[in-house]
Each structure stands twice: as structure tokens, then as C-alpha cells.
Design an enzyme around this catalytic site. Structure first.
Site, PDB file in Angstrom:
ATOM      1  N   SER A 703      55.527 -40.552  -5.429  1.00  0.00           N
ATOM      2  CA  SER A 703      56.218 -40.347  -4.153  1.00  0.00           C
ATOM      3  C   SER A 703      55.407 -40.824  -2.943  1.00  0.00           C
ATOM      4  O   SER A 703      55.931 -40.821  -1.824  1.00  0.00           O
ATOM      5  CB  SER A 703      56.579 -38.874  -3.979  1.00  0.00           C
ATOM      6  OG  SER A 703      55.428 -38.079  -3.925  1.00  0.00           O
ATOM      7  N   LYS A 746      58.910 -30.389   0.737  1.00  0.00           N
ATOM      8  CA  LYS A 746      58.267 -31.393   1.590  1.00  0.00           C
ATOM      9  C   LYS A 746      58.786 -31.317   3.022  1.00  0.00           C
ATOM     10  O   LYS A 746      58.006 -31.407   3.988  1.00  0.00           O
ATOM     11  CB  LYS A 746      58.493 -32.794   1.004  1.00  0.00           C
ATOM     12  CG  LYS A 746      57.777 -33.018  -0.322  1.00  0.00           C
ATOM     13  CD  LYS A 746      58.132 -34.367  -0.933  1.00  0.00           C
ATOM     14  CE  LYS A 746      57.422 -34.584  -2.260  1.00  0.00           C
ATOM     15  NZ  LYS A 746      57.766 -35.859  -2.904  1.00  0.00           N
TER      16      LYS A 746
END
Length: 820
Positions: A703, A746
Site C-alpha cells: 500500500s 488509515k
């Protein structure tokens, strides 16, 4: 063990199952020098098979050499068993040649072996004492031929006498008679009987040293005849004792009558009263038929055991456990859904998924009375209220609550219990918790289920499979109870910080509900509604002493804590309460208003501040988003360049996937160098270094691909990354942005850090529905499908040259293969 001795009793009751015939080795095949194994407390005969436990260092060295060289050994009995290091004078002169047929290592200095007797030998003299004894020997054979008529007659008498002895000993197996009858060799018969008759060692050695077959058989006949007379006398004594036992039984019958008389007079003894009380408890326990049958059988056995016996305590404790367990006792569920909703909302702020699931259970339970208890697993970072939620659920449903901590449990017996054969045995934790609850349908909290261990004692997570399987837990079997117990009515709620450590089969049996971190607004609400009143009460303060303003709570959540849960926030509030308590205890009576300035005065300088803008002041630094077990965090990526030969260095304890992401990002950047205004040959005289701060923390995953590419582009173009922007996503060589996981965690991490813009993969747009509304409203989301969109959104200005083609340049056509 420091001894070589025969394993098992050396009495006639230890009749071997089989003996090999003697003479299995020719006299000329016996070496003139044999290693000598001293034997204590026993005499070994040719044809016998003897298990030995070996512990002396000399003997261990002997058997190792013998096994390695596949050689026979000499077994000689010691004159004195207590001699630890026997010499020539300590050993008899006649022994048995033996072959090692089996060897097992039982410990570091402990061996178990099985030896087979082959022939007699006489020790002439010792030729070696270290590392073990060796002696020159002379093989010995029987002097009288076995075909001799007198020898045959002696053999018939021996067999007849042996049959009589066996009949006098009912503990011997029936096969013993058949074994004696099957032996045809007279010497073998004499040796077999001598080896198994319970006589002193000296007399057995005398049989071994008698080489003349007739003399040996006469000697064994004499020993066997003496044994028969002893057994006859013993049986006579037994008959007298049985007569005494009949008298004892009569006394027992009279005692029972006396007990009935005492009961009528109200003079029952304490022990009888306890057993009658226990019997009454078992009747009232509502035991299932099969359990009642086992309990009654054990109770009847208990009544025949003397109270002073250790068995009495074991049986009594077992019956106490059965009587105390809630076999049929159930609490009435509170099926008022509105009441349950109010209770859950009062105790916990947010956590809508869990509340919704509990209300659903109550609704179905209201419609269907025999529904099994749900098995939930609450997964989330520390401090979000997983454990306290269990108590709130129990209160809302109206059930008893028991908590079972599984963190660090390594022994399977902790789950299933110990068998009653062990001293101090107890049931497993589940049965103990059921006894503590006193109800068949409690709410049972399985705390920290992801912290289970496993070692040589078993795997507790495997034992949990039965407990947490709705199809099996109605007949859960605990080793201690050894009867089925119904756990299907229990509402199990497990908690965990991470799913990965939980084995797949166990995870499959639970309904996973993920709890994520709180937003600033949620934390302030939790502090105002729950934490502040709780800390005021714990510190002896009242609202008349202190008021904590919303401004103070905001500073506490943003500048003094940075976590997914609220544990540290509660500690900071406790710090403020203690500071005020000192002043109140010192005599200060006026009410104190704690605002932002007062918070800084009590707690000192701010511990956390937004460092994004400061970090991204220079080109080559970008801000990424990472998922962690604590709920998500920012990930800064720093890039720099220096003179070199085109190498790239990666630091920060990175995993393989993240290293590959960096390589892919560099390859993509080289392919787009012209459109970005970068010299296509920039790597010829330049080295690149990518660093991921917080180097002590391992990092991995795809990511960070878009963040790495953005940092490299910023470095090589000289355009800074926007300080209010963070990003996540996987970048491919073709410049595509692929979706990643952990979006909610996140985004909340970005919100906690004050980020205003977040760049996400287009295919992650659907994941935003799980993000709290406050975070969605305060953050601008940019969704990208290609890397050029990420670069234009992340950098302060577009890095592409005006009119440049932003698509990936076509790959050169492959040269066609030429075949001869």
C-alpha cells in the site's frame, strides 16, 4: 538411576511370557574375552529374556560399544548389591553370555535394554577395568546328556510340581501352565523355573553354577517343593482371613442398622449427615439421566470408602463439582429490545455494529425460544471498549457475566481440565466459570483469544474448537467430569486485537465484528459522558470541585494523546483530577475551571503535534498511511540523491513486498522521465536513498507504492508534496493504482493527525461508508485510477511538461525468434 537392575518384581508372579531355548550360540562362537555387565538383585539364566535399566557410566559405555560392534556381552551377578564400582572380588565366577536385542534411551544418562541369555560361562580373570570391565572367560556346557532316563524323570517331576505351584497362585495367567508344558529341554526347564521362583539370590546363583544337569534339576526340584509348601501355608492363612472378612461384613450390616436407629433418634454422625446432604443436592441439581447414573454410582462407592482414605476426598470433591454445576438452572432473558438499546447506549458511545447484532439476537430470541447462544468475536485496537462491552451486553440481556482470560494460556488442560487420576486435578476453566456463574446461560467473555499459546502440553486453540462449535458444544466433555455438559446456551463473546494469530478453524467458528478507533469528536463525547464522571468519583471529587471545558477535552484528545482507543485519554483526565485533588485537600474550596491553558499548566508541553507540514517542506518527502494493530498511523517516506553509479538504497526495516514496490516505482519513473522533465539518464551518475523513519518497527505491504513514487517524483522534479495531503494505494508498472485494505483505520489515522486531503484508489470509494461521518466531512478525498492523477493531486504543481503524453510509452516490439 545409578544402577543396573531388573525392571519389575523378581517373584514367581513375574513369569516371562516366553523364553528362548538355550544353546543359541556355539561354544566356539563365544569370544575368549567378553565385556562384563554387573547385575544387581537378580540372576540371569541362559534362555531368559530380561529387561534392564542402566544408569552407571561404565555400563553405558559397555552397551554403546556392544551395540555398535554387534557383539555379545557377559552378564554376571554382584555379590553385594550396594557396591557401585565392582571389581573381580565383587562378582560371582559364573555368568551368562547375552545378546542385546533392544535398546532405548530414556534420558540423558538413563538407558533401558532387553538382553537374551545364550549360554553359561566361567570368569577366569579380569583383563580390563576401564572404561568398563572385560574378562577372559571359558564357555561351560551341561555335563549330563538330556536324553538320560533319570533326567527325563526329573523333568516330569519338575513339570508336575510347577503345575501345582501355578494352581496355588491364581494371580498367574493360565498361559503359565502351557508355557511350562511346552518346554522339552530339561536344562531350559530348570533354568526357567529357577529364574522365576522367589528365593534368595545366593540360591539362584547356586543353580546357575551347577553344571551337572541332574544335580541342577534336583536343586530346582528342592526349591520348587519348598515354594509349594510356603504357598499351601499362605492359602491356609488366607482362608482364615476370609472367615474374618465374613465377620467384618456382618459388622457392616449391624452398623447400617445402627445408622437407621440413630437416624430415628436424631443422633446421626457428621459424615452420614454430609453424605445424605450431598445426595439431596444431587437430586435437586436437575441432572440429565446419564449424568445422574454416573453420580449415583460414584455416591454408592463413596459410602463404602473410609473417610480417612485419600480416595474418599477425591470422590467427594468430584460429586461436589457435579452438585454445584448449573445443569438445568437458567436465568430469564430480558427481551425488551428498547430497554436493551438504552442500556447499551448508556454504557458505550458508538460501536453501532455490536449493538445492532445484540438487538438482532434479542429480536430472534423473542420469536424463537430455543435459539442457541451467539458466538461473537470483537476485533479491534486496545482501548476501544471490547472487554467492558461484554459486561454491558450481560446487563442489557439480563444474564450473569463471567470473564475468562485466555492470554498466555498454553496448556490444553486449562480448557478441558485434568483427569481425576492426577493429584489435585480440577475441571477446566469453562466448567469453573459455569460453576461461578451459577446459571446455564451466562454471557462468557473470552478475553484476548488471539494471545493463546501452545507448547508440548497441547494446543489450547484446538481444544476451543469444540467449545465454540454450535454443533458440538451441547455435549462438551471435560476430562475431569468425564460426562457431557451443555454449553450451547452460553453467549460467547471473544475479544482480540488481531485476527492473524487466531487459527483458521477457530476463526471460522466465530462471527467477526471489527471495532475501529474513535474520531476526535467521539473521544470528546466519551470523555464528557463516561470518563470524566468516572475519574471524579475515583478521586473523591464532585462537579462542585471541578469543571473540564470542551476546549480542554479537545486539547487532551489532539495534543496529549494519539491512539485508537481512550485509555491514555482517561489517564490524562486522571492526571488533571489528581492535580485538583491536591489543591482541594490543601484547603482550596472554590470551583476550578480547567480550560486549555490549565491543561498545559498541569500536563506540561504538548506531546503530539502535526509534523506533516514540517516534514514536507523540502522535495522528496511524502506522507503515506499504514495499518497497524493499534488502528492505523502515518508513514513518512524520505528520498534523497547523491553522486553515484545508479544504485538505490532502502532503509527502515522493510519487508520484501515493500522493497519490490520501491523497485517498481523507480522503473515506472524512468519510463515517464521525459514527460516529467527528468533527464532519462539521471541514474547514470546518481544514487538514490529511500528511508522509512521509525526504523525499529518492521514495515511491509504494497500500500506504500503510490507514496514511494510520489516521494521519488518530488525529489527528481524538485516540486514539494502538499503538506496537508496523505495517500495510500498500490502502484503498478503500468501506472495503475490498485485498491488496498484497512481504509477506515488509515483515514482515522489521517484525521487524528490533522490531514485535510487523502488520496485513495478509485476502487476503495465503497470502503468510505464505514468511516465515521465526522472524518468524512472534515477530509477531502481524491480518488485515482492512474499514477499521473496521484502526482497532480499530491504535488504543489503538476510535474508534467505542458503538452506531454501522460500515458505510459509503448514498449519496444520484441525481436522475432530466428530458428535455424
Amino acid at each position: 538411576m545409578s544402577d543396573e537392575k531388573k525392571k519389575g518384581p523378581s517373584s514367581a508372579a513375574a513369569m516371562p511370557a516366553a523364553m528362548a531355548p538355550p544353546g543359541m550360540i556355539n561354544k566356539e562362537d563365544i569370544p575368549q574375552v567378553l565385556p562384563i555387565l554387573p547385575l544387581r538383585n537378580s540372576v540371569f539364566f541362559p534362555g531368559g529374556v530380561l529387561p534392564l535399566a542402566v544408569g552407571r557410566q561404565k555400563t553405558i559405555a559397555l552397551i554403546k560399544d556392544a551395540v555398535r560392534d554387534d557383539q555379545v556381552i557377559g552378564v554376571v551377578t554382584q555379590r553385594r548389591a550396594e557396591e557401585e564400582d565392582p571389581g573381580a572380588s565383587d562378582l560371582y565366577t559364573m555368568g551368562t553370555v547375552a545378546r542385546i536385542v533392544k535398546l532405548l534411551k530414556m534420558g540423558e544418562d538413563n538407558y533401558s535394554l532387553v538382553v537374551q541369555g545364550l549360554a553359561r560361562f566361567r570368569v577366569l580373570d579380569l583383563v580390563q577395568e576401564a572404561p568398563y570391565l572385560k574378562a577372559r572367560v571359558d564357555a561351560v556346557e551341561d555335563r549330563t546328556a538330556s536324553e538320560n532316563v533319570e533326567v527325563e524323570a526329573l523333568g516330569i517331576n519338575l513339570k508336575k510340581l510347577a503345575r501345582e505351584v501355578i494352581e496355588l497362585m491364581p494371580e498367574l495367567p493360565a498361559a503359565a501352565t502351557e508355557l511350562v508344558e511346552s518346554i522339552t529341554h530339561p536344562g531350559h526347564l530348570a533354568d526357567l523355573i529357577a529364574a522365576n521362583v522367589d528365593v534368595p539370590i545366593e540360591e539362584k546363583q547356586a543353580v546357575l553354577e551347577t553344571v551337572d544337569l541332574k544335580a541342577r534339576m534336583n536343586l530346582v526340584l528342592e526349591l520348587l517343593n519348598r515354594k509349594r509348601e510356603i504357598l499351601k501355608l499362605s492359602n491356609k492363612i488366607d482362608s482364615a482371613v476370609k472367615g474374618e472378612m465374613s465377620k467384618t461384613q456382618r459388622e457392616y450390616y449391624l452398623r447400617q442398622q445402627l445408622k437407621a436407629i440413630k437416624e430415628e433418634l436424631g443422633e446421626m454422625g457428621e459424615e452420614e449427615e454430609e453424605l445424605d446432604e450431598l445426595q439431596e443436592r444431587l437430586k435437586k441439581a436437575g441432572l440429565p439421566p446419564d449424568v445422574e447414573k454416573v453420580a449415583n454410582k460414584e455416591l454408592n462407592r463413596l459410602k463404602t470408602i473410609p473417610a480417612a482414605s485419600s480416595e474418599y476426598t477425591v470422590a467427594r470433591t468430584y460429586l461436589d463439582w457435579i452438585a454445584d454445576l448449573p445443569w438445568a438452572k437458567m436465568s430469564e432473558d430480558n427481551l425488551d429490545i428498547e430497554n436493551a438499546r438504552q442500556t447499551l447506549d448508556k454504557d458505550h458511545f458508538g460501536i453501532k455494529k455490536v449493538k445492532k447484532r445484540i438487538l438482532e439476537y434479542l429480536a430472534v430470541r423473542k420469536l424463537k425460544n430455543d435459539m442457541r447462544g451467539p458466538i461473537l468475536c470483537l476485533v479491534g485496537p486496545p482501548g476501544v471498549g471490547k472487554t467492558s462491552l461484554g459486561q454491558s451486553i450481560a446487563k442489557a440481556v439480563g444474564r450473569k457475566f463471567v470473564r475468562l482470560s485466555l492470554g498466555g494460556v498454553r496448556d490444553e488442560a486449562e480448557i478441558r481440565g485434568h483427569r481425576r487420576t492426577y493429584v489435585g486435578a480440577l475441571p477446566g476453566r469453562f466448567i469453573q466459570s459455569m460453576k461461578k456463574a451459577g446459571m446455564k446461560n451466562p454471557v462468557m467473555m473470552l478475553d484476548e483469544i488471539d494471545k493463546l499459546g501452545a507448547d508440548f502440553r497441547g494446543d489450547p486453540s484446538a481444544a476451543l474448537l469444540e467449545v465454540l462449535d454450535p454443533e458440538q458444544n451441547s455435549t462438551f466433555s471435560d476430562h475431569y467430569l468425564d460426562v457431557a455438559f451443555d454449553l450451547s446456551k452460553v453467549m460467547f463473546i471473544a475479544t482480540a486485537n488481531q485476527l492473524d494469530p487466531i487459527p483458521g478453524p477457530l476463526r471460522d467458528r466465530m462471527e467477526i465484528i471489527e471495532l475501529t478507533g474513535y474520531t476526535f469528536e467521539e473521544k470528546q463525547s466519551i470523555a464528557r459522558i463516561h470518563l470524566v464522571p468516572k475519574q471524579l468519583k475515583e478521586h473523591g471529587l464532585t462537579p462542585d470541585h471541578i469543571t473540564i471545558t470542551d476546549e480542554a477535552l479537545l486539547i487532551l484528545t489532539t495534543a496529549y494523546t494519539r491512539e485508537a482507543g481512550v485509555r491514555n485519554l482517561e489517564r490524562r483526565i486522571a492526571d488533571i483530577c489528581r492535580a485538583v485533588a491536591v489543591e482541594v485537600a490543601g484547603g482550596k474550596t472554590e470551583k476550578q475551571n480547567v480550560d486549555g491553558n490549565r491543561v498545559k499548566e498541569i500536563l506540561g508541553p504538548e506531546m503530539f503535534y502535526s509534523e506533516v507540514a514540517e516534514r514536507t517542506e523540502v522535495p522528496g518527502v511524502s506522507t503515506g498511511l499504514a495499518w497497524t494493530a493499534a488502528g492505523g498511523d502515518l508513514l513518512f517516506i524520505e528520498a534523497t540523491k547523491m553522486a553515484g553509479k545508479g544504485g538505490m538504497t532502502l532503509t527502515g526495516q522493510l519487508g520484501d513486498v515493500m522493497k519490490e514496490s520501491a523497485t517498481a516505482a523507480l522503473s515506472y519513473l524512468r519510463s515517464k522521465a521525459e514527460s516529467l522533465g527528468i533527464n532519462p539518464n539521471f541514474l547514470e551518475k546518481t544514487d538514490l536513498h529511500l528511508h522509512f523513519p521509525a526504523g525499529s518497527i518492521p514495515k511491509d505491504g504494497p500500500s506504500a507504492g503510490v507514496t514511494i513514487l510520489t516521494a521519488l517524483t518530488s525529489l527528481l522534479t524538485g516540486i514539494r508534496v502538499r503538506g496537508d495531503t496523505a495517500m495510500t494505494g498500490e502502484a503498478t508498472l503500468r501506472g495503475l493504482v490498485l485498491p488496498v485494505g484497512g481504509i477506515k483505520e488509515k483515514v482515522l489515522a489521517a484525521h487524528r493527525a490533522g490531514i485535510k486531503r487523502v488520496i485513495l484508489p478509485e476502487r476503495c470509494r465503497k470502503d468510505l461508508q464505514d468511516v465515521p461521518e465526522q472524518a468524512r466531512n472534515e477530509i477531502e478525498f481524491i480518488f485515482a485510477t492512474r499514477m499521473d492523477e496521484v502526482l497532480e493531486a499530491a504535488l504543489e504543481k503538476s510535474p508534467f511538461k505542458e503538452g506531454a503524453d501522460k500515458s505510459l510509452p509503448p514498449q519496444p516490439e520484441a525481436t522475432p525468434e530466428v530458428r535455424a
